[in-house]
Write a protein that holds these residues in place. Structure first.
Motif, mmCIF file in Angstrom:
data_model
loop_
_atom_site.group_PDB
_atom_site.id
_atom_site.type_symbol
_atom_site.label_atom_id
_atom_site.label_comp_id
_atom_site.label_asym_id
_atom_site.label_seq_id
_atom_site.Cartn_x
_atom_site.Cartn_y
_atom_site.Cartn_z
ATOM 1 N N ARG A 254 -6.234 6.767 -2.494
ATOM 2 C CA ARG A 254 -6.898 5.599 -1.917
ATOM 3 C C ARG A 254 -5.941 4.829 -1.021
ATOM 4 N N LYS A 255 -4.716 4.644 -1.497
ATOM 5 C CA LYS A 255 -3.743 3.886 -0.713
ATOM 6 C C LYS A 255 -3.325 4.644 0.552
ATOM 7 N N THR A 256 -3.298 5.972 0.447
ATOM 8 C CA THR A 256 -2.965 6.770 1.635
ATOM 9 C C THR A 256 -3.996 6.551 2.734
ATOM 10 N N GLU B 187 -5.256 6.663 -7.199
ATOM 11 C CA GLU B 187 -4.883 5.436 -6.499
ATOM 12 C C GLU B 187 -3.997 5.750 -5.292
ATOM 13 N N ARG B 188 -3.158 6.794 -5.444
ATOM 14 C CA ARG B 188 -2.303 7.197 -4.327
ATOM 15 C C ARG B 188 -3.148 7.706 -3.149
ATOM 16 N N GLU C 77 3.136 4.784 -5.764
ATOM 17 C CA GLU C 77 1.985 4.774 -6.673
ATOM 18 C C GLU C 77 2.001 6.027 -7.559
ATOM 19 N N LEU D 48 -8.435 -6.363 0.628
ATOM 20 C CA LEU D 48 -7.561 -6.044 -0.501
ATOM 21 C C LEU D 48 -7.204 -7.278 -1.318
ATOM 22 N N PRO E 273 2.031 4.583 -0.422
ATOM 23 C CA PRO E 273 1.542 5.586 -1.386
ATOM 24 C C PRO E 273 2.639 6.174 -2.258
ATOM 25 N N LEU F 164 -5.986 3.935 3.046
ATOM 26 C CA LEU F 164 -5.860 2.558 3.534
ATOM 27 C C LEU F 164 -4.649 2.420 4.447
ATOM 28 N N MET F 165 -3.559 3.100 4.090
ATOM 29 C CA MET F 165 -2.351 3.013 4.911
ATOM 30 C C MET F 165 -2.578 3.614 6.290
ATOM 31 N N LEU G 187 0.799 -1.235 0.000
ATOM 32 C CA LEU G 187 0.000 0.000 0.000
ATOM 33 C C LEU G 187 0.830 1.283 0.000
#
Length: 367
Positions: A238-240, A235-236, A230, A265, A227, A242-243, A225
């Motif tokens: 979203r991953k931020t 997407e970055r 990415e 995931l 960021p 999630l992280m 994940l």
């Protein structure tokens, strides 16, 4: 959120209980209990604002109205007490009723004229303190703590005796504390046996393995994940997000949330969960057990804060429904109280009806 996110992290859900190992059964049990505690916390979180609104909008005004009605009743009874139409027995009954009403009003109602009424109707007969028997108290202390405890105790007056006894108790407490501290210091200085050192080493190693198991799950998620790796902006973002969830779960040692994120995931599947080794499962179970304990403490804190704020429910804090039932009952009680006092006040406008009311009250109290 993917379809996997709606699934519970359960080992071999299609298998019968008997076909799972002891560690697998314990894992599933812990997961179920954690989900239950989460559900209870979510219920209280959603329920509390609803309860608070009803408490403020309905109960608080009705509580004040019932106290105002009781204060009005006290004033009316005080006026009746001085009416020569009532005999001594009836006046004593009126005074007793005033004292009962004052128990819930003094210190809570702001009417400054209530205190003089309370003083006028004080029960002096029952307020006389019993004579303090120094000899009996001294004998009881000697029996409990030994003759040396009462040697030299001042017996000139109850006040001096109590003061001297309190000083002796403090000496005993200080002596016991000093002895306990000395024992702890001696214990700390004692050289540990090889067996004790080995046990401590095993405990530290087990804790390290538990932490490593948790860290392994975290690292796999963080690696996937991160960021900064990415290139796509959406997407970055979203991953931020999630992280952040991963970091929060790891910081609070919430293994179940980390495993749920792996499922969400699709980094793991049911086969992976079913294949967790017994050694790794033992570590997971230790972390889940800690998480369950934290949730239980959190629920206990929620209950303590709720009761301290509102005073409901009166019995054990079990469910939001129980708290609302108690609030419903208290609202109904306060409403009935106001209506009952209003009826009584109308009765007091007529001396004959008032005498009959007092006679009925005395009969009910006697029965």
């Amino acid at each position: 959120m993917s379809k996997a996110a709606s699934r519970s992290v359960t080992i071999a859900p299609e298998k019968r209980q008997a076909h799972r190992s002891k560690g697998q059964r314990y894992f599933n049990s812990l997961v179920k209990q954690i989900e239950n505690r989460r559900g209870l916390l979510a219920q209280w979180e959603a329920f509390t604002p609803v309860f608070q609104k009803r408490y403020v909008d309905e109960f608080i005004p009705l509580k004040q109205a019932s106290m105002d009605a009781q204060a009005k009743l006290v004033h009316r009874l005080d006026a009746l007490h001085s009416d020569k139409a009532f005999n001594a027995t009836e006046r004593r009954l009126i005074s007793r009723l005033i004292r009962e009403l004052m128990q819930s009003l003094i210190g809570t109602h702001g009417d400054p004229t209530l205190k003089p009424i309370q003083d006028r109707h004080a029960d002096t007969a029952s307020g006389t303190p019993a004579e303090f028997d120094i000899d009996s108290a001294k004998a009881m202390m000697a029996q409990m703590f030994g003759d040396e405890f009462v040697d030299g105790l001042d017996t000139d007056s109850p006040e001096a005796f109590i003061k001297h006894a309190a000083e002796k108790f403090e000496e005993l407490r200080a002596e016991a504390t000093a002895k306990a501290q000395a024992r702890e210091e001696r214990r700390a200085k004692r050289k540990k046996t090889p067996k004790q050192l080995a046990a401590e080493a095993r405990k530290e190693a087990a804790q390290a393995e538990v932490s490593q198991s948790l860290r392994d799950v975290y690292r796999k998620l963080a690696s996937a994940l991160h960021p900064d790796r990415e290139p796509d902006a959406d997407e970055r973002t979203r991953k931020t997000a999630l992280m952040q969830r991963v970091n929060e779960a790891y910081a609070k040692r919430k293994l179940l949330q980390l495993l749920e994120l792996q499922l969400e995931l699709e980094h793991i599947d049911q086969t992976t969960i079913d294949g967790i080794s017994e050694a790794r499962l033992a570590h997971y179970n230790e972390v889940l057990r800690e998480q369950l304990g934290e949730l239980d403490r959190e629920l206990s804190d929620v209950g303590a804060r709720f009761r301290a704020t509102y005073g409901f429910p009166y019995g054990p804090l079990t469910t939001p429904e129980r708290a609302m039932e108690d609030l419903d009952a208290e609202i109904a009680h306060r409403g009935n109280m106001v209506r009952g006092i209003e009826n009584d006040l109308r009765t007091f406008d007529n001396i004959t009806q008032t005498k009959a009311w007092l006679k009925a009250l005395e009969r009910r109290q006697r029965d």
